[in-house]
Design a protein around this motif. Structure first.
Motif, mmCIF file in Angstrom:
data_model
loop_
_atom_site.group_PDB
_atom_site.id
_atom_site.type_symbol
_atom_site.label_atom_id
_atom_site.label_comp_id
_atom_site.label_asym_id
_atom_site.label_seq_id
_atom_site.Cartn_x
_atom_site.Cartn_y
_atom_site.Cartn_z
ATOM 1 N N SER A 37 -6.791 -1.665 -1.427
ATOM 2 C CA SER A 37 -5.978 -2.652 -0.456
ATOM 3 C C SER A 37 -6.194 -3.949 -1.454
ATOM 4 O O SER A 37 -6.877 -4.205 -2.197
ATOM 5 C CB SER A 37 -6.432 -2.882 1.043
ATOM 6 O OG SER A 37 -7.612 -3.427 0.841
ATOM 7 N N ASN A 60 0.739 -0.945 -0.104
ATOM 8 C CA ASN A 60 -0.001 0.004 0.094
ATOM 9 C C ASN A 60 0.609 1.044 0.157
ATOM 10 O O ASN A 60 1.963 1.341 0.643
ATOM 11 C CB ASN A 60 -0.967 0.217 1.250
ATOM 12 C CG ASN A 60 -1.888 -1.218 1.333
ATOM 13 O OD1 ASN A 60 -2.316 -1.664 0.245
ATOM 14 N ND2 ASN A 60 -1.839 -1.878 2.569
ATOM 15 N N THR A 115 0.307 5.497 0.624
ATOM 16 C CA THR A 115 -0.629 6.584 1.091
ATOM 17 C C THR A 115 -0.059 7.872 0.651
ATOM 18 O O THR A 115 0.970 8.344 0.622
ATOM 19 C CB THR A 115 -0.594 6.611 2.479
ATOM 20 O OG1 THR A 115 -0.927 5.261 3.039
ATOM 21 C CG2 THR A 115 -1.650 7.628 2.875
ATOM 22 N N GLN A 147 -5.266 5.947 0.141
ATOM 23 C CA GLN A 147 -4.526 4.872 0.173
ATOM 24 C C GLN A 147 -4.584 3.880 -0.973
ATOM 25 O O GLN A 147 -5.738 3.625 -1.422
ATOM 26 C CB GLN A 147 -4.783 3.719 1.334
ATOM 27 C CG GLN A 147 -3.857 2.490 1.184
ATOM 28 C CD GLN A 147 -4.252 1.555 2.365
ATOM 29 O OE1 GLN A 147 -4.034 1.681 3.453
ATOM 30 N NE2 GLN A 147 -5.148 0.575 2.256
ATOM 31 N N ASN A 148 -3.338 3.732 -1.860
ATOM 32 C CA ASN A 148 -3.573 3.025 -3.046
ATOM 33 C C ASN A 148 -2.744 1.750 -2.995
ATOM 34 O O ASN A 148 -1.937 1.559 -2.145
ATOM 35 C CB ASN A 148 -3.215 3.769 -4.379
ATOM 36 C CG ASN A 148 -3.753 5.428 -4.495
ATOM 37 O OD1 ASN A 148 -4.789 5.327 -4.281
ATOM 38 N ND2 ASN A 148 -3.130 6.254 -4.742
ATOM 39 N N VAL A 149 -2.722 0.883 -3.901
ATOM 40 C CA VAL A 149 -2.009 -0.303 -3.960
ATOM 41 C C VAL A 149 -0.869 0.087 -5.036
ATOM 42 O O VAL A 149 -1.078 0.417 -6.192
ATOM 43 C CB VAL A 149 -2.721 -1.565 -4.556
ATOM 44 C CG1 VAL A 149 -1.887 -2.579 -5.049
ATOM 45 C CG2 VAL A 149 -3.960 -2.028 -3.485
#
Length: 279
Positions: free
Chosen positions: A224, A192, A194, A198-200
């Motif tokens: 996630s 993850n 941020t 929050q992105n992958v």
């Protein structure tokens, strides 16, 4: 004279015929209960070792306990390991047990290798105090270990160790590693990141730990990683995206070996949907 109605006996015995599927489910349920009652553990904590299973748990004094049971979950041996640690990941390979854990006495990650009888072959500390152990890979007798390190300057760094050599992956954003996967001649780092939300992220690094490509997966919500698959060199990410109401949307992202996104598809499902928004 009244005639007696004769009913074939088979009609009364149909319900008594054994169903192998039901018997198997009952047997598995009984074994699961045995794990809980006898060892206070579940089958998710078991690791196959030859024809047997091993699992780790904490003793009352906080030290680690190594347990070996047979295929029927009957005890074979229990051995106390004089380390006060909290395991993060456990893997069995070539009759050795590899443990990535957090040392409660040193307050930092520790890596432990046991033989098949629970004897310590090797153990060593990693990183600095309060770093978080995440994942590891055993490949060609090398151990590649990933931890997350926190700092005021860069928020979070990803540190990869190979044979005690350190490789740091850092940016101005807060990256947190969740998994390492062997891929081609290198490794995939997935976790993850941020920024505003929050992105992958997914990165491919080569065998010399040089970063080749990185992709940031953002659907505008809080993302996630749910799962990852590798099929014919195609990387398939299964991602959960959650909006402000708590509703979860599921996405599948396919990426080729060069980091090119081949396809993104939405698999809409209502999960954790707040009652006030339900019909």
């Amino acid at each position: 004279m009244k005639k007696l109605l004769l009913i074939p006996l088979a009609l009364f015995t149909i319900g008594c015929v054994n169903n192998p599927n039901i018997d198997k489910k009952i047997d598995n349920t009984t074994k699961d209960m045995k794990l809980l009652n006898d060892y206070h553990t579940t089958k998710e904590d078991l690791h196959k070792l030859g024809d047997n299973y091993i699992f780790l748990n904490l003793s009352t004094d906080g030290s680690l306990s190594f347990n070996k049971i047979d295929k029927n979950y009957d005890p074979i041996m229990t051995k106390k390991i004089d380390l006060v640690i909290t395991p993060s990941k456990v893997k069995v390979k070539n009759n050795k047990i590899y443990i990535l854990a957090y040392s409660q006495t040193k307050n930092q990650p520790i890596f432990v290798i046991l033989d098949q009888n629970g004897n310590i072959i090797k153990n060593f500390l990693l990183g600095k105090k309060f770093n978080t152990p995440v994942d590891f890979v055993v490949k060609n007798n090398d151990v590649i270990i990933g931890v997350n390190a926190y700092s005021k300057k860069t928020l979070t760094d990803i540190i990869i160790y190979k044979n005690k050599k350190t490789h740091i992956f850092s940016s101005k954003y807060a990256e947190e590693l969740t998994t390492i996967i062997p891929y081609n001649d290198g490794y995939l780092l997935i976790g993850n990141v941020t920024q505003d939300s929050q992105n992958v992220f997914i990165s491919y690094i080569d065998k010399n730990f040089k970063s080749i490509w990185t992709r940031d997966i953002d659907f505008g919500l809080e993302e996630s990683l749910k799962d990852v698959e590798i099929k014919k060199n195609t990387i398939i990410l299964h991602i959960i995206s959650q909006n402000y109401t708590g509703m979860e949307e599921y996405y599948t992202v396919k990426i080729d070996k060069n980091g090119k996104i081949l396809n993104q598809s939405k698999e809409f499902e209502i999960k954790n949907y707040p009652l006030k928004f339900q019909g």
